[in-house]
Motif scaffolding. Structure first.
Motif, short mmCIF file in Angstrom:
data_model
loop_
_atom_site.label_atom_id
_atom_site.label_comp_id
_atom_site.label_asym_id
_atom_site.label_seq_id
_atom_site.Cartn_x
_atom_site.Cartn_y
_atom_site.Cartn_z
N GLY A 1 0.81 -1.21 0.00
CA GLY A 1 0.00 0.00 0.00
C GLY A 1 0.84 1.26 0.00
O GLY A 1 0.54 2.22 -0.72
N LEU A 2 1.92 1.25 0.79
CA LEU A 2 2.79 2.42 0.85
C LEU A 2 3.53 2.64 -0.47
O LEU A 2 3.69 3.78 -0.93
N THR A 3 4.00 1.55 -1.08
CA THR A 3 4.71 1.66 -2.36
C THR A 3 3.78 2.20 -3.45
O THR A 3 4.17 3.09 -4.22
N THR A 4 2.56 1.67 -3.50
CA THR A 4 1.58 2.16 -4.48
C THR A 4 1.26 3.64 -4.24
O THR A 4 1.19 4.42 -5.19
N THR A 5 1.09 4.00 -2.97
CA THR A 5 0.81 5.40 -2.63
C THR A 5 1.96 6.30 -3.06
O THR A 5 1.74 7.40 -3.60
N LEU A 6 3.19 5.83 -2.83
CA LEU A 6 4.36 6.63 -3.18
C LEU A 6 4.46 6.83 -4.69
O LEU A 6 4.69 7.96 -5.17
N ILE A 7 4.25 5.74 -5.47
CA ILE A 7 4.33 5.84 -6.93
C ILE A 7 3.26 6.80 -7.46
O ILE A 7 3.56 7.72 -8.22
N PHE A 8 2.02 6.55 -7.06
CA PHE A 8 0.93 7.41 -7.54
C PHE A 8 1.10 8.84 -7.04
O PHE A 8 0.87 9.81 -7.79
N GLY A 9 1.48 8.99 -5.76
CA GLY A 9 1.61 10.32 -5.18
C GLY A 9 2.64 11.17 -5.90
O GLY A 9 2.40 12.35 -6.19
N LEU A 10 3.78 10.58 -6.22
CA LEU A 10 4.84 11.33 -6.91
C LEU A 10 4.39 11.74 -8.31
O LEU A 10 4.61 12.88 -8.74
N ILE A 11 3.76 10.79 -9.02
CA ILE A 11 3.28 11.09 -10.37
C ILE A 11 2.21 12.17 -10.34
O ILE A 11 2.26 13.16 -11.09
N TYR A 12 1.25 12.00 -9.45
CA TYR A 12 0.13 12.94 -9.39
C TYR A 12 0.59 14.32 -8.94
O TYR A 12 0.17 15.34 -9.50
N LEU A 13 1.47 14.36 -7.93
CA LEU A 13 1.96 15.65 -7.43
C LEU A 13 2.71 16.42 -8.51
O LEU A 13 2.63 17.65 -8.59
N LEU A 14 3.44 15.66 -9.34
CA LEU A 14 4.18 16.29 -10.43
C LEU A 14 3.25 17.09 -11.35
O LEU A 14 3.55 18.23 -11.72
N PHE A 15 2.10 16.50 -11.68
CA PHE A 15 1.19 17.18 -12.60
C PHE A 15 0.31 18.22 -11.89
O PHE A 15 -0.20 19.14 -12.54
N VAL A 16 0.13 18.07 -10.59
CA VAL A 16 -0.54 19.13 -9.83
C VAL A 16 0.32 20.40 -9.86
O VAL A 16 -0.18 21.50 -10.08
N ILE A 17 1.61 20.22 -9.62
CA ILE A 17 2.55 21.36 -9.65
C ILE A 17 2.59 21.96 -11.05
O ILE A 17 2.59 23.18 -11.23
N LYS A 18 2.60 21.08 -12.07
CA LYS A 18 2.60 21.56 -13.46
C LYS A 18 1.36 22.40 -13.74
O LYS A 18 1.43 23.46 -14.38
#
Length: 627
Positions: free
Chosen positions: A155-172
């Motif tokens: 669960g933590l690994t999935t959260t980390l992968i999705f979180g990093l990807i999603y945060l990248l495009f939120v910042i964009k």
């Protein structure tokens, strides 16, 4: 009112608009989470060290693929969401809000979408983890003890992968809004993917797309030898590029041509949707191309899984042709070994054959496996005794037939000219077969079937071996006769086959995983089209309102919408059906198996899913457009 409350209110009021995006993201997160949990659960250890290691590698590779797909999907969906929201958010400028505060509002609202998707994805991933494993093992036909266990690390690994990807495009998206002007925000939804091009450029793209696609199709099915793998790779690149150019050039040219033919245009009220399709294809052609490529990938992934499963079944059948294979130094001991076996087992099938191993000093491959010669008449006798197929033409004096074993995956399609040299004489291969006349022992040497005359002539250059083969009625009782066979002084070596061994069971996992990948890609492709059409409906609301005021009936407008949306689904589906045929054909050539039935079934499944998406899109599009 604080930014947090305002963003939350916007999120609640527009939740239905975000639902397709949230479901799509949640589904992808759930699949990734289940794959991660499969590795961390410890269930794979029951398959043995080798199988567990191979399955872990497969899942890690697939997790990377899903991660890349998630990156792409989040990029696309957040772009669509940003464009849709820009005009609405741009109104806040007139209320005195700065771009920075508007960007913050967008970021918080987008984070709500991401958090909702993540919570749903992880939650359903945890709830379905045991079901996922049961389905995976059931499809794979593997028996293991399954218990409910959801790994916190997964669960933590999935959260980390999705979180990093999603945060990248939120910042964009935040940076995009901060740097945007009021005019850009207000007119953003009319700029999305719109590419105004001259007809000359469209014609050039159309011709280039057709040529590139045709070249890709040709390379996909071209007969080749060692370069077949390179051809397949180049074909993949060309088909992807050709598909992009097809939607960006050929299809717009065709529809623009139809729009100039008045007889066609004004029949059945086609003018209500033909021109809009021309606008949409120029505006959304990247989306159509992307969906088409996703569908081709889904069909290819499923075909690859079935190809590997077929090859696995073939290898298992190949290796279990005989239960015992006894190597001896002379002929005439077939009945002796049979008597020893029959003390504890009943024999179903037996055969024996003489093998001539050529001394490597007389051949052109002194550093590889020695050539092993088989007489044509003896192979024919083995086929008759075992009931195997035999339709081989007897080779001439300078010819031979290659007797091969089944490879898990070959990087050639066996079209390479094969010439072997023995004592200065060249022998040319006229055919290559993988019928298991010699069973498991067929994997150990390069076997050459020659005519009896050549076999007799070459006996002086090699050493004879005698192989006695037996298949017993109860293969699980194979251990009972091992000591008796080995007690014979004429037994120089014994190969015994355990029917329960699972040395390559990981292939069955790969097969079941390919089914899930097929589902992910198909679901994602349908959702991308659905989201795009959902957002297009809001843009068309004003146009349809004007048409109603001009006296166009709702019935005509509903039919126009149905025809327009039908094109949006049929165009990618049609191109996908053609392209995936060639991709599956190429894969079948590479794996030396027929995958046409897999192609038909997979395309049929996609058609059924797209029909469902079309009907749902039609219902919601009409509602959002006010028709």
């Amino acid at each position: 009112m604080s930014m947090l409350k305002l963003a939350f209110q916007n999120f609640k009021s527009s939740f239905k608009s975000y639902l397709s995006l949230i479901i799509s993201l949640s589904f992808t997160i759930m699949i990734l989470c289940n794959f991660m949990n499969l590795v961390d659960s410890g269930i794979l250890n029951q398959l043995g060290e080798s199988n567990a290691r191979n399955v872990e590698i497969i899942i890690q590779v697939l997790s990377f693929v899903i991660g890349c797909f998630m990156l792409f999907f989040v990029w696309y969906s957040t772009n669509v969401f940003l464009t849709k929201r820009k005009r609405e958010i741009g109104v806040y400028v007139f209320m005195g809000l700065s771009n920075q505060r508007i960007g913050k509002l967008y970021a918080i609202e987008t984070i709500f979408i991401g958090l909702t998707s993540l919570i749903l994805g992880i939650g359903f991933g945890a709830l379905t983890s045991q079901l996922f494993m049961m389905i995976l093992m059931r499809i794979s036909e593997i028996t293991v003890e399954i218990h409910f266990q959801f790994s916190l690390q997964a669960g933590l690994t999935t959260t980390l992968i999705f979180g990093l990807i999603y945060l990248l495009f939120v910042i964009k998206g935040y940076v995009n809004i901060v740097r945007s002007s009021v005019l850009e925000m207000v007119s953003a939804n009319r700029q999305n993917e719109y590419v105004k091009q001259k007809k000359v450029i469209l014609v050039f793209k159309a011709i280039a797309g057709v040529v590139i696609l045709a070249l890709g199709y040709y390379l996909a099915i071209k007969e080749a030898g060692m370069e077949v793998m390179g051809n397949v790779f180049i074909a993949v690149v060309l088909v992807a590029a050709g598909t992009y150019l097809l939607f960006g050039g050929l299809i717009p040219v065709i529809f623009q041509g139809l729009a100039t033919h008045k007889r066609f245009l004004y029949k059945h009220e086609r003018n209500l949707w033909i021109n809009n399709v021309i606008f949409r294809i120029r505006k959304n052609y990247r989306t159509y191309a992307m969906v088409c490529v996703l569908m081709v990938c889904s069909v290819t992934a499923l075909a690859f899984g079935f190809a590997m499963k077929n090859r696995y079944d073939g290898i298992v059948h190949f290796e279990n042709t005989y239960t015992y294979q006894v190597l001896s130094d002379d002929s005439g001991y077939r009945q002796e070994f049979a008597t020893l076996i029959e003390k504890n087992n009943d024999i179903d099938v037996s055969s024996d054959i003489e093998i001539l191993a050529i001394d490597s000093t007389y051949t052109d491959n002194p550093y590889s496996q020695p050539y092993a010669l088989l007489a044509y008449s003896q192979i024919k006798k083995v086929a008759e005794e075992t009931g195997m197929d035999f339709d081989l033409q007897e080779p001439s004096d300078d010819e031979f037939i290659s007797l091969n074993h089944l490879y898990l995956m070959s990087l050639t399609n066996d079209m390479v000219a094969d010439i072997n040299t023995i004592n200065g004489q060249e022998y040319r291969s006229i055919a290559a077969i993988d019928t298991p006349y010699l069973g498991y022992m067929q994997e150990n040497m390069d076997y050459m079937i020659v005519n009896d005359h050549v076999y007799d002539e070459l006996q002086v250059y090699g050493q004879k071996m005698h192989l006695y083969n037996y298949k017993i009625a109860d293969a699980s009782n194979f251990e009972a006769s091992v000591e008796d066979i080995q007690s014979s002084e004429h037994c120089l070596g014994l190969v015994k086959i355990d029917p329960e061994r699972e040395e390559i069971a990981w292939i069955k996992i790969l097969y079941s995983v390919s089914i899930f990948m097929f589902m992910v890609f198909v679901f994602a492709g349908g959702c991308i089209l659905f989201m795009k059409l959902y957002n297009d409906a809001f843009e068309e609301k004003e146009r349809y309102a004007i048409l109603l005021k001009l006296g166009i009936s709702r019935k005509s407008l509903k039919k126009s919408i149905a025809d327009e949306l039908l094109f949006a689904y049929v165009a990618p589906l049609l191109v996908m059906s053609i392209s995936s045929y060639f991709s599956v054909r190429a894969l079948g050539n590479l794996m030396q198996t027929s995958l046409f039935s897999v192609y038909l079934v997979s395309v049929l499944v996609i058609i059924i899913f797209f029909i469902f998406c079309y009907l749902l899109s039609l219902l919601i599009y009409r509602k959002n457009a006010g028709i």
